[in-house]
Motif scaffolding. Structure first.
Motif, PDB file in Angstrom:
ATOM      1  N   LEU A 133       0.837  -1.195   0.000  1.00  0.00           N
ATOM      2  CA  LEU A 133       0.000   0.000   0.000  1.00  0.00           C
ATOM      3  C   LEU A 133       0.875   1.249   0.000  1.00  0.00           C
ATOM      4  O   LEU A 133       1.951   1.282   0.603  1.00  0.00           O
ATOM      5  CB  LEU A 133      -0.928   0.025   1.226  1.00  0.00           C
ATOM      6  N   THR A 134       0.375   2.276  -0.661  1.00  0.00           N
ATOM      7  CA  THR A 134       1.078   3.555  -0.637  1.00  0.00           C
ATOM      8  C   THR A 134       0.871   4.206   0.732  1.00  0.00           C
ATOM      9  O   THR A 134       0.032   3.770   1.533  1.00  0.00           O
ATOM     10  CB  THR A 134       0.538   4.500  -1.717  1.00  0.00           C
ATOM     11  N   THR A 136      -0.500   7.058   1.428  1.00  0.00           N
ATOM     12  CA  THR A 136      -1.866   7.588   1.522  1.00  0.00           C
ATOM     13  C   THR A 136      -2.866   6.461   1.760  1.00  0.00           C
ATOM     14  O   THR A 136      -3.763   6.584   2.603  1.00  0.00           O
ATOM     15  CB  THR A 136      -2.237   8.354   0.229  1.00  0.00           C
ATOM     16  N   GLU A 137      -2.712   5.355   1.047  1.00  0.00           N
ATOM     17  CA  GLU A 137      -3.618   4.218   1.223  1.00  0.00           C
ATOM     18  C   GLU A 137      -3.529   3.671   2.656  1.00  0.00           C
ATOM     19  O   GLU A 137      -4.556   3.364   3.273  1.00  0.00           O
ATOM     20  CB  GLU A 137      -3.295   3.118   0.213  1.00  0.00           C
ATOM     21  N   VAL A 140      -5.235   6.287   5.074  1.00  0.00           N
ATOM     22  CA  VAL A 140      -6.692   6.274   4.936  1.00  0.00           C
ATOM     23  C   VAL A 140      -7.272   4.979   5.514  1.00  0.00           C
ATOM     24  O   VAL A 140      -8.284   4.999   6.223  1.00  0.00           O
ATOM     25  CB  VAL A 140      -7.095   6.459   3.450  1.00  0.00           C
ATOM     26  N   THR A 157      -6.621  14.256   6.782  1.00  0.00           N
ATOM     27  CA  THR A 157      -5.555  14.100   5.793  1.00  0.00           C
ATOM     28  C   THR A 157      -5.407  15.297   4.870  1.00  0.00           C
ATOM     29  O   THR A 157      -4.370  15.444   4.218  1.00  0.00           O
ATOM     30  CB  THR A 157      -5.809  12.851   4.919  1.00  0.00           C
ATOM     31  N   LYS A 159      -7.073  15.607   2.203  1.00  0.00           N
ATOM     32  CA  LYS A 159      -7.357  15.086   0.869  1.00  0.00           C
ATOM     33  C   LYS A 159      -8.839  15.299   0.563  1.00  0.00           C
ATOM     34  O   LYS A 159      -9.662  15.426   1.461  1.00  0.00           O
ATOM     35  CB  LYS A 159      -7.048  13.585   0.789  1.00  0.00           C
ATOM     36  N   ALA A 163     -10.408  11.568  -3.372  1.00  0.00           N
ATOM     37  CA  ALA A 163      -9.075  11.002  -3.177  1.00  0.00           C
ATOM     38  C   ALA A 163      -9.093   9.980  -2.030  1.00  0.00           C
ATOM     39  O   ALA A 163      -8.460   8.914  -2.117  1.00  0.00           O
ATOM     40  CB  ALA A 163      -8.067  12.106  -2.879  1.00  0.00           C
ATOM     41  N   VAL A 164      -9.841  10.289  -0.968  1.00  0.00           N
ATOM     42  CA  VAL A 164      -9.958   9.366   0.163  1.00  0.00           C
ATOM     43  C   VAL A 164     -10.672   8.099  -0.290  1.00  0.00           C
ATOM     44  O   VAL A 164     -10.230   6.983   0.003  1.00  0.00           O
ATOM     45  CB  VAL A 164     -10.703  10.037   1.347  1.00  0.00           C
ATOM     46  N   ALA A 167      -8.365   6.004  -2.545  1.00  0.00           N
ATOM     47  CA  ALA A 167      -7.292   5.354  -1.779  1.00  0.00           C
ATOM     48  C   ALA A 167      -7.852   4.153  -1.010  1.00  0.00           C
ATOM     49  O   ALA A 167      -7.225   3.081  -0.968  1.00  0.00           O
ATOM     50  CB  ALA A 167      -6.645   6.350  -0.822  1.00  0.00           C
ATOM     51  N   ARG A 170      -8.622   1.284  -3.515  1.00  0.00           N
ATOM     52  CA  ARG A 170      -7.394   0.618  -3.968  1.00  0.00           C
ATOM     53  C   ARG A 170      -6.828  -0.284  -2.851  1.00  0.00           C
ATOM     54  O   ARG A 170      -6.385  -1.407  -3.122  1.00  0.00           O
ATOM     55  CB  ARG A 170      -6.340   1.650  -4.401  1.00  0.00           C
ATOM     56  N   ALA A 171      -6.866   0.192  -1.619  1.00  0.00           N
ATOM     57  CA  ALA A 171      -6.374  -0.594  -0.489  1.00  0.00           C
ATOM     58  C   ALA A 171      -7.219  -1.862  -0.331  1.00  0.00           C
ATOM     59  O   ALA A 171      -6.678  -2.957  -0.128  1.00  0.00           O
ATOM     60  CB  ALA A 171      -6.413   0.237   0.792  1.00  0.00           C
TER      61      ALA A 171
END
Length: 180
Positions: A133-134, A136-137, A140, A157, A159, A163-164, A167, A170-171
């Motif tokens: 995970l990045t 940010t991911e 979040v 954050t 963001k 964007a939240v 993220a 994707r996570a």
């Protein structure tokens, strides 16, 4: 009473049941004075019943009254059981756990295999979080897992809502990919 004892010795179940009903209170009163390590009151009552059966089988009418002999036999049987439960050689058994009890999930406890599997799965998930995970991911996901709402996460954050959400999605995808 002598006739009842004689019939009980000869195997008359009704005679023994009558004797048991007459002396159940005595057995209970003696048992209530003791504590059996690794046992309960029912175990002490059973020991008292054994004492009663010994009294029926060993009573000699020429040596005293039957009620006194019963009380003595019950007392000795229970005391011996308590002494034996406190012996060092019985401590391992007294503090042991039945293997079948490990399969039960009573009191909200899992069996050892489930605990091990959950621990391994948690370690695998943590590895995915740390390595795949990045930043940010991860941030979040941790906030979301702690119960924060999307609005709270955007405020914490800095963001945008989009964007939240991106993220977090994707996570989730990365974590679900590891489950398969």
């Amino acid at each position: 009473m002598k006739d009842l004892i004689l019939r009980a010795r000869q195997g008359d179940g009704d005679a023994m049941a009558e004797i048991v009903s007459q002396y159940k209170g005595l057995i209970r009163s003696v048992a209530n004075n003791f504590y059996l390590v690794g046992g309960d009151k029912d175990d002490l009552l059973q020991e008292g019943m054994l004492g009663l059966f010994n009294a029926v089988n060993n009573y000699d009418g020429n040596k005293g009254s039957f009620p006194s002999f019963v009380k003595l036999c019950v007392y000795r049987q229970i005391v011996n059981a308590v002494r034996n439960s406190n012996n060092d050689k019985n401590k391992a058994l007294a503090s042991s756990v039945e293997l079948s009890a490990l399969n039960d999930t009573a009191d909200g406890l899992d069996n050892p295999l489930d605990v091990l599997l959950k621990k391994e799965y948690a370690e695998k998930i943590q590895q995915v979080i740390d390595l795949e995970l990045t930043k940010t991911e991860r941030q979040v996901l941790r906030l979301f897992a702690d119960g924060y709402t999307y609005e709270d996460i955007t405020a914490a954050t800095g963001k945008s809502f989009k964007a939240v959400d991106g993220a977090l999605q994707r996570a989730r995808k990365k974590l679900l990919a590891q489950k398969e």
